[in-house]
Design a protein around this motif. Structure first.
Motif, short mmCIF file in Angstrom:
data_model
loop_
_atom_site.label_atom_id
_atom_site.label_comp_id
_atom_site.label_asym_id
_atom_site.label_seq_id
_atom_site.Cartn_x
_atom_site.Cartn_y
_atom_site.Cartn_z
N THR A 27 0.86 -1.18 0.00
CA THR A 27 0.00 0.00 0.00
C THR A 27 0.90 1.23 0.00
OG1 THR A 27 -0.06 0.16 2.41
CG2 THR A 27 -1.74 -1.24 1.35
N PRO A 28 0.39 2.40 -0.33
CA PRO A 28 1.23 3.60 -0.29
C PRO A 28 1.86 3.85 1.09
CG PRO A 28 -0.77 4.05 -1.50
CD PRO A 28 -0.92 2.68 -0.91
N GLU A 29 1.14 3.54 2.15
CA GLU A 29 1.69 3.72 3.50
C GLU A 29 2.84 2.74 3.76
OE1 GLU A 29 -1.71 3.08 3.08
OE2 GLU A 29 -2.25 5.20 3.06
N GLU A 30 2.65 1.47 3.35
CA GLU A 30 3.71 0.48 3.53
C GLU A 30 4.93 0.83 2.69
OE1 GLU A 30 1.12 -3.58 4.38
OE2 GLU A 30 1.47 -2.95 2.32
N ALA A 31 4.71 1.32 1.48
CA ALA A 31 5.83 1.73 0.63
C ALA A 31 6.59 2.89 1.25
CB ALA A 31 5.32 2.10 -0.76
N ALA A 32 5.88 3.86 1.83
CA ALA A 32 6.55 5.00 2.49
C ALA A 32 7.36 4.52 3.70
CB ALA A 32 5.51 6.03 2.91
N GLN A 33 6.82 3.57 4.46
CA GLN A 33 7.55 3.03 5.61
C GLN A 33 8.79 2.28 5.15
OE1 GLN A 33 4.66 0.62 7.60
NE2 GLN A 33 3.65 2.37 8.60
N TRP A 34 8.67 1.52 4.07
CA TRP A 34 9.81 0.77 3.55
C TRP A 34 10.91 1.73 3.10
CZ3 TRP A 34 12.24 0.54 -1.21
CH2 TRP A 34 13.16 -0.49 -1.36
N ARG A 35 10.53 2.81 2.38
CA ARG A 35 11.51 3.78 1.93
C ARG A 35 12.20 4.47 3.10
NH1 ARG A 35 8.02 4.23 -2.08
NH2 ARG A 35 6.88 6.12 -1.72
N ALA A 36 11.45 4.73 4.18
CA ALA A 36 12.03 5.39 5.35
C ALA A 36 13.06 4.50 6.04
CB ALA A 36 10.92 5.78 6.32
N ARG A 37 12.89 3.18 5.95
CA ARG A 37 13.83 2.24 6.58
C ARG A 37 15.10 2.04 5.77
NH1 ARG A 37 9.14 -1.09 7.36
NH2 ARG A 37 9.90 -2.35 5.64
N GLN A 38 15.07 2.37 4.48
CA GLN A 38 16.21 2.13 3.62
C GLN A 38 17.28 3.21 3.84
OE1 GLN A 38 16.34 -0.78 1.99
NE2 GLN A 38 14.40 -1.01 3.04
#
Length: 168
Positions: A27-38
């Motif tokens: 989801t867009p929220e999960e994608a934003a969280q994933w990008r923040a962890r990278q």
């Protein structure tokens, strides 16, 4: 020799489907969280660390040998890595071409190949000119500066991978 063909095509396709994992888009929220962890990788930080390592290595070579030829050789070996890397970093991040083609994946790939070629050619040219540029060149010092400064890439990758594991 005759070819052997499977008579049961349907069961073969079911086996393949059973072995494939289910794919679930983020989801867009999960994608934003994933990008923040990278981890954010900055090519300019890498070039700066290479420069710092080269200067530290030059200082260390002065402390160990007290010979200017060795120090200049080590510094020139480091420069043969840092200068081409800085030129490539500029070409990929700050040049007019990179800004113009920032949204086109194929152009970015071609730019990467072009600047990598420029980097390699410049490094080879600098090494070719080393005997004329550095009086009393110490080949061992040049090689030491070159190899240790090149290893900064691997140290940077290792540090980034350690940071990303801690953030998970």
């Amino acid at each position: 020799m005759p070819t052997v063909e499977s008579t049961d095509q349907a069961s073969g396709s079911r086996d393949v489907e059973a072995n494939e994992p289910d794919f679930k888009p983020l989801t867009p929220e999960e994608a934003a969280q994933w990008r923040a962890r990278q981890p954010v990788l900055s090519v300019w930080r890498l070039v700066g660390v290479q420069l710092l390592v080269g200067l530290l290595l030059g200082g260390l070579s002065w402390l160990l040998t007290q010979r200017a030829q060795v120090v200049w050789s080590v510094l020139y070996g480091s420069a043969a890595v840092v200068v081409p890397s800085a030129l490539m970093a500029y070409g990929l991040t700050a040049s007019a071409w990179s800004r113009l083609m920032s949204g086109v994946a194929q152009a970015a790939f071609v730019g990467l190949l072009f600047w990598e070629g420029v980097k390699v050619l410049l490094a080879v040219a600098m090494l070719w000119l080393a005997p004329q540029v550095v009086p009393g060149l110490s080949w061992l010092g040049l090689l030491l500066g070159l190899v240790v400064t090149l290893k900064v890439y691997w140290a940077g990758f290792w540090i980034q991978s350690r940071r990303s594991v801690k953030n998970v």
